[in-house]
Scaffold this active site. Sequence first.
Site, PDB file in Angstrom:
ATOM      1  N   SER A 145       0.049   0.238 -11.053  1.00 44.51           N
ATOM      2  CA  SER A 145       0.544   0.766  -9.840  1.00 44.51           C
ATOM      3  C   SER A 145       1.741   1.900 -10.493  1.00 44.51           C
ATOM      4  O   SER A 145       2.352   1.803 -11.569  1.00 44.51           O
ATOM      5  CB  SER A 145       1.349  -0.244  -9.046  1.00 44.51           C
ATOM      6  OG  SER A 145       1.997   0.571  -7.849  1.00 44.51           O
ATOM      7  N   TYR A 158       7.083  -6.923  -7.018  1.00 45.17           N
ATOM      8  CA  TYR A 158       5.796  -6.063  -7.117  1.00 45.17           C
ATOM      9  C   TYR A 158       5.873  -5.073  -8.181  1.00 45.17           C
ATOM     10  O   TYR A 158       4.893  -5.254  -9.063  1.00 45.17           O
ATOM     11  CB  TYR A 158       5.212  -5.420  -5.782  1.00 45.17           C
ATOM     12  CG  TYR A 158       4.279  -4.739  -6.012  1.00 45.17           C
ATOM     13  CD1 TYR A 158       2.912  -5.266  -5.903  1.00 45.17           C
ATOM     14  CD2 TYR A 158       4.232  -3.332  -6.037  1.00 45.17           C
ATOM     15  CE1 TYR A 158       1.649  -4.726  -5.875  1.00 45.17           C
ATOM     16  CE2 TYR A 158       3.007  -2.725  -6.226  1.00 45.17           C
ATOM     17  CZ  TYR A 158       1.642  -3.102  -6.004  1.00 45.17           C
ATOM     18  OH  TYR A 158       0.457  -2.574  -6.248  1.00 45.17           O
TER      19      TYR A 158
END
Length: 261
Positions: A145, A158
């Site tokens: 990501s 995350y």
Amino acid sequence: MMELFRLDNKTAIITGGGSGIGQAIATTFGAQGADVHIIELNEEGGKATAASITEAGGKATVHACNVANQAEVIKVIDGIAQATGRIDILVNCAGIAHVGNLENTTEQDIDRIYAVNIKGTYNCMYATINKMKAQGGGVILNVASIAASVGIPDRFAYSMSKGAVLTMTLSVAKDYLGANIRCNCISPARVHTPFVDGFIAKNYPGREQEMFDKLSKTQPIGRMAKPVEIGNLALYLCSDEAGFITGTDYPIDGGFIRLNN
């Protein structure tokens, strides 16, 4: 002229292929001739993806599995290898999200994110790597990501997990150069998936369109990515045409990392 980016006669394992980005990668690979094996906790979602692939003339099989459980992962991947004879491609896409900063991230939140995003990626690579070595090579693609590279508000756990995915990718790429195993990762920015729609509906009832437009405009390009756009990049990186690429993170971010200032 030779048709590019074909995956004929290749066995591809895709985790999290029941929805969103994983679904797009699985259907793209199926359309390009791969024998697609979907590893999915949500078996019904996986079956829906497999059905769309087979209806289009491709080949796909679903394997119910929790990627956080190493014994399950090894059993499933051993079974795929025995049935097909080889594993050419592994795409680690299964993942979960968490919204929160350091102060409102609990120990349980950390453990949950770690189990799927980090340990799940490790488990699948661990179960596959010796098979790729024995057959003379293969390709691993991990889904990281932009949160692995830049600070994103309220994404503490995350971001931690995707940073680990990025550095695991670099380590595997380095360690297995001599085994003809390529390992890369892709780092999407915001992608329009069912998760995004569900998040908006849950947190902003009655303001769905307003918030969708607001989130879209956080990307410099002015919109979210489409899952198929991520699938197309994954296809390139897992194809023979990308044979000179390893140990690299590919942002697919609408300019977010470089232009968001």
